[in-house]
Scaffold this active site. Structure first.
Site, PDB file in Angstrom:
ATOM      1  N   LYS A 138       0.756  -1.001   0.025  1.00  0.00           N
ATOM      2  CA  LYS A 138       0.048   0.133   0.103  1.00  0.00           C
ATOM      3  C   LYS A 138       0.907   1.201  -0.057  1.00  0.00           C
ATOM      4  O   LYS A 138       1.878   1.182   0.944  1.00  0.00           O
ATOM      5  CB  LYS A 138      -0.987  -0.079   1.178  1.00  0.00           C
ATOM      6  CG  LYS A 138      -1.529   1.241   1.366  1.00  0.00           C
ATOM      7  CD  LYS A 138      -1.330   2.121   2.300  1.00  0.00           C
ATOM      8  CE  LYS A 138      -0.478   2.080   3.600  1.00  0.00           C
ATOM      9  NZ  LYS A 138       0.225   3.190   4.037  1.00  0.00           N
ATOM     10  N   ASP A 187      -5.958   0.741   7.992  1.00  0.00           N
ATOM     11  CA  ASP A 187      -5.497   0.755   6.489  1.00  0.00           C
ATOM     12  C   ASP A 187      -6.325  -0.724   6.001  1.00  0.00           C
ATOM     13  O   ASP A 187      -6.352  -1.127   4.952  1.00  0.00           O
ATOM     14  CB  ASP A 187      -4.224   0.541   6.227  1.00  0.00           C
ATOM     15  CG  ASP A 187      -3.508   1.856   6.348  1.00  0.00           C
ATOM     16  OD1 ASP A 187      -4.142   2.880   6.439  1.00  0.00           O
ATOM     17  OD2 ASP A 187      -2.330   2.016   6.305  1.00  0.00           O
TER      18      ASP A 187
END
Length: 270
Positions: free
Chosen positions: A10, A130
């Site tokens: 990410k 996240d």
């Protein structure tokens, strides 16, 4: 039956911190993007759940039974056991959401085998801000603490990207705590390209207080004439997007010669 999943790295192409919340978290606006490489998970049927960690950064996980892979397994119903081998290729505490990406991959594994419960987003959010974005691992906008997700037109999909980390772990909590509390305005609207060009990362300055090497990484990456460069999350990993794979690979070779101790990964934006 064996299932293999990539835990996609990410990156935050923009991260605007708006205010401190009373619950101790921060209100933010971020543009999540994902690279087509990262950690790898292999899952096999077993009598009981188990997690084995291998790879370059396996030693950074102090307790393999208390990492986000094991925690993700514990919050998802599945009738049989899963023996998961985690190949840890992403550095720890690097701003790449490595643990969250691993958890997201577990959600996809369980979804393929058994499906996910209707409240899977809430279960994912309890594991980390996240994690919900990492389940689908596609570019999206995150609001609130990062768990309120909105779609975005991804006009940078497929672009070559280089990730560089000076091998200095940076803990997220202290970086957020060092944020000066100044609201510098909302994240711009538009496509992924629009937001990447006009956005910023409000954690860059506080992260450099804990890891001054970030400035050198960004300077060297800027010297490679990228399309766009920035720091991901709370650091210390920095990213550079290039117009061609040859351009990215040339930059990677030159950086490796200049700073052979740095960690690097090449890929493409998903």
């Amino acid at each position: 039956m064996t299932i293999k999943e990539t835990a996609y790295a990410k990156i935050n192409l923009a991260l605007h911190v708006r205010r401190r919340r009373e619950d101790g978290y921060h209100e933010l606006e971020t543009l999540f993007a994902f690279v087509d490489c990262g950690d790898f998970l292999t899952a096999r049927s077993a009598q009981h759940d188990s997690v084995e960690t291998i790879g370059e950064f396996a030693g950074g996980i102090e307790n393999p039974f208390d990492n986000l892979v094991a925690k993700a397994l514990s919050v998802l119903p599945h009738p049989d056991g899963l023996a998961i081998t985690l190949e840890k290729n992403l550095p720890i505490a690097a701003g790449l959401g490595g643990g969250s990406a691993d958890a997201g991959a577990v959600f996809r594994i369980v979804r393929e085998r058994h499906g996910l419960p209707d409240d899977w987003r809430e279960r994912a959010a309890k594991l980390g801000a996240d994690v919900p974005a990492c389940v689908e691992s596609v570019a999206c906008i995150g609001r609130g603490t990062g768990t309120e997700l909105l779609p975005v037109k991804n006009d940078l999909s497929g672009m070559p990207v280089l990730l560089v980390n000076p091998r200095k772990p940076v803990s997220t909590g202290p970086v957020f705590a060092a944020w000066d509390g100044v609201d510098r305005g909302p994240m711009p609207e538009g496509t992924v390209d629009d937001i990447t060009r006009k956005g910023r990362n409000d954690l860059l300055f506080p992260a450099q207080q804990f890891c001054p090497e970030i400035a050198q990484v960004l300077e060297d990456m800027n010297d490679s004439d990228p399309y766009r460069v920035g720091m991901s999350g709370s650091g210390a990993t920095c990213w550079a997007i290039y117009k061609t794979a040859d351009h990215r690979d040339k930059a990677a070779r030159e950086l490796a010669e200049q700073e052979p101790q740095w960690w690097m990964m090449r890929g493409n934006l998903r």
